[in-house]
Write an enzyme that holds these catalytic residues in place. Structure first.
Site, mmCIF file in Angstrom:
data_model
loop_
_atom_site.group_PDB
_atom_site.id
_atom_site.type_symbol
_atom_site.label_atom_id
_atom_site.label_comp_id
_atom_site.label_asym_id
_atom_site.label_seq_id
_atom_site.Cartn_x
_atom_site.Cartn_y
_atom_site.Cartn_z
ATOM 1 N N CYS A 166 0.979 -0.658 0.042
ATOM 2 C CA CYS A 166 0.156 0.285 0.434
ATOM 3 C C CYS A 166 1.011 1.119 -0.284
ATOM 4 C CB CYS A 166 -0.610 0.113 1.184
ATOM 5 S SG CYS A 166 -2.273 1.519 1.465
ATOM 6 N N CYS A 189 -6.219 -1.283 8.514
ATOM 7 C CA CYS A 189 -5.952 -0.181 8.104
ATOM 8 C C CYS A 189 -5.237 1.013 9.773
ATOM 9 C CB CYS A 189 -6.041 1.138 7.602
ATOM 10 S SG CYS A 189 -5.626 2.149 7.864
ATOM 11 N N GLN A 229 -8.210 19.568 9.560
ATOM 12 C CA GLN A 229 -7.038 18.387 9.630
ATOM 13 C C GLN A 229 -7.002 17.236 10.398
ATOM 14 O OE1 GLN A 229 -4.507 19.486 8.724
ATOM 15 N NE2 GLN A 229 -4.609 21.858 8.866
ATOM 16 N N PHE A 254 -6.552 32.491 4.563
ATOM 17 C CA PHE A 254 -5.987 31.006 3.672
ATOM 18 C C PHE A 254 -6.806 30.377 5.528
ATOM 19 C CE2 PHE A 254 -2.130 32.133 2.340
ATOM 20 C CZ PHE A 254 -2.652 32.346 0.803
ATOM 21 N N CYS A 263 2.045 23.139 5.620
ATOM 22 C CA CYS A 263 1.964 21.855 5.186
ATOM 23 C C CYS A 263 3.142 21.236 3.927
ATOM 24 C CB CYS A 263 0.648 21.261 4.470
ATOM 25 S SG CYS A 263 0.254 22.124 3.333
#
Length: 432
Positions: free
Chosen positions: A87, A162, A265, A294, A389
């Site tokens: 993955c 997961c 987030q 933003f 980010c």
């Protein structure tokens, strides 16, 4: 065998070389030296030796694949996920979290030319409250595949667990697969999105073919039995709420309502700490005006409004501006105003900017905020907090503030996505 030269990629022989790894890059690749240049080898950790086959060779670096690992680092840990290595979601489950954080902090420090003051982190596992899973139907064995893409491939990995998903979302994988497998339209699937809001999980099904009445009933039964709010998306830009209440989450003890497709987030624990740290760094006084660029739907804006005289939130997506207005009313905050603006243009010319601002916060997307940095300088704020980010665009954008006399007072690495190559950070600039 004939070999052909390419200016972009040199053809390499398949000889096996032995290398010693000395570093780990932020993406989880071991870094060694070969013939005077960096060699990136996924799967090896600092301190490990391995036999490697060169897979790509360029003028300044090369890439290799591990044939055999000859030693183990004390920082090597067993991956928790059975899909790791296939993955493409995680790249670093084989490395201890301390090593992951160290390598990311060092990369951030090199880019910013300054030591990292702190690492802001949350739980190592079960942190992801949002995921998009692709769907595919296999005609050969008449089964549904549901999961994530392989690394550097469009091929689907059929995921059954997961461990980075929030436990309530991971627990939905098996019953959701069973439900979707029974649909009449399963031969033409789309994808599903799972989101864990503070008031419970929700499911968005993007279906490429119309759903029959029987299919809708099966999905509604699933939503009720599993306690999941259900949304259907017949088109990429439509959303039909079938069951459940509108989702919300908290930021600084404020309730923020959002649409299932709005950006939030992914890591709630780190987001809570990030908001708290931004409030501390900005040190907002009751008589000050604050600008949030933003701003989205108010993740930082509304907590700032609890402390400032007035706050202006500016966002380029009109739907998020409307959601910000709604959230301000929901929380009875009357000193905050949201505006929809193109942040590539000079926002200092807008009427709401004429009175100036004492403090500024910005949280741009990966492309950064190159178009707005010089406008921030013109506003002469005393403090600026930049949440990033993408460390590369952060380093680029920082130059405008540094050139204007600002200094970096605090630098934090945000471990928003443990076990992955994502590196997030936040910086406090103070005007001298």
């Amino acid at each position: 065998m004939a070999q052909f030269y390419s200016a972009k990629r040199r053809v390499t022989t398949r000889q096996i070389i032995t290398v010693n790894v000395t570093d780990l890059d932020p993406f989880g690749q071991g870094v060694a030296r070969h013939e005077g240049k960096a060699l990136f080898v996924p799967g090896l950790l600092p301190g490990e030796t391995g036999e490697v086959t060169l897979t790509e060779e360029k003028r300044q670096f090369a890439r290799g694949a591990v044939k055999k690992r000859l030693s183990d680092s004390p920082e090597r840990v067993p991956p928790r996920c059975p899909h790791f290595g296939v993955c493409g979601g995680c790249q670093q489950q084989h490395a201890s979290v301390s090593l992951q954080q160290q390598s990311k902090s060092q990369a951030l420090s090199r880019l910013m030319k300054r030591d990292v003051d702190e690492v802001i982190a949350g739980p190592e596992w079960g942190y992801r409250r949002r995921a998009r899973l692709s769907l595919a139907f296999s005609p050969r064995d008449q089964t549904l595949q549901m999961g994530f893409r392989k690394a550097s491939s469009n091929e689907l990995v059929d995921v059954h667990q997961c461990p980075i998903l929030a436990p309530r979302l991971e627990a939905l994988l098996a019953p959701l697969r069973a439900c979707l497998s029974e649909l009449e339209t399963i031969r033409n699937p789309g994808h599903v999105e799972l989101v864990l809001a503070d008031n419970g999980p929700l499911l968005v099904l993007r279906h490429l073919a119309p759903l029959s009445a029987a299919d809708r009933q099966k999905l509604e039964r699933f939503s009720h039995s599993e306690g999941v709010a259900l949304y259907l998306a017949a088109q990429s830009d439509t959303l039909e709420q079938v069951s459940g209440e509108a989702p919300w989450y908290t930021s600084d003890q404020l309730r923020l309502s959002f649409s299932p497709r709005d950006f939030i987030q992914v890591n709630d624990a780190v987001n809570q700490q990030m908001v708290a740290r931004a409030l501390t760094w900005l040190s907002v006084e009751p008589g000050e005006r604050v600008l949030d660029l933003f701003c989205g739907m108010g993740n930082f804006t509304l907590p700032l409004a609890k402390r400032a005289q007035s706050v202006v939130g500016v966002e380029g997506v009109a739907a998020l501006v409307a959601k910000g207005d709604y959230n301000a009313r929901l929380n009875s905050l009357k000193n905050v105003t949201f505006f929809h603006e193109n942040l590539e243009e000079d926002v200092t010319r807008q009427p709401w900017a004429k009175a100036g601002f004492d403090k500024v916060l910005l949280d741009p997307a990966r492309a950064g905020a190159a178009g707005v940095m010089h406008h921030i300088v013109k506003l002469l704020p005393k403090r600026v907090v930049y949440v990033s980010c993408n460390p590369t665009t952060l380093a680029r954008d920082s130059d405008a503030l540094l050139a204007a006399g600002y200094q970096i007072r605090r630098l934090a690495m945000l471990d928003m996505f443990p076990h992955t190559g994502h590196l997030e950070s936040m910086v406090l600039f103070v005007r001298e």
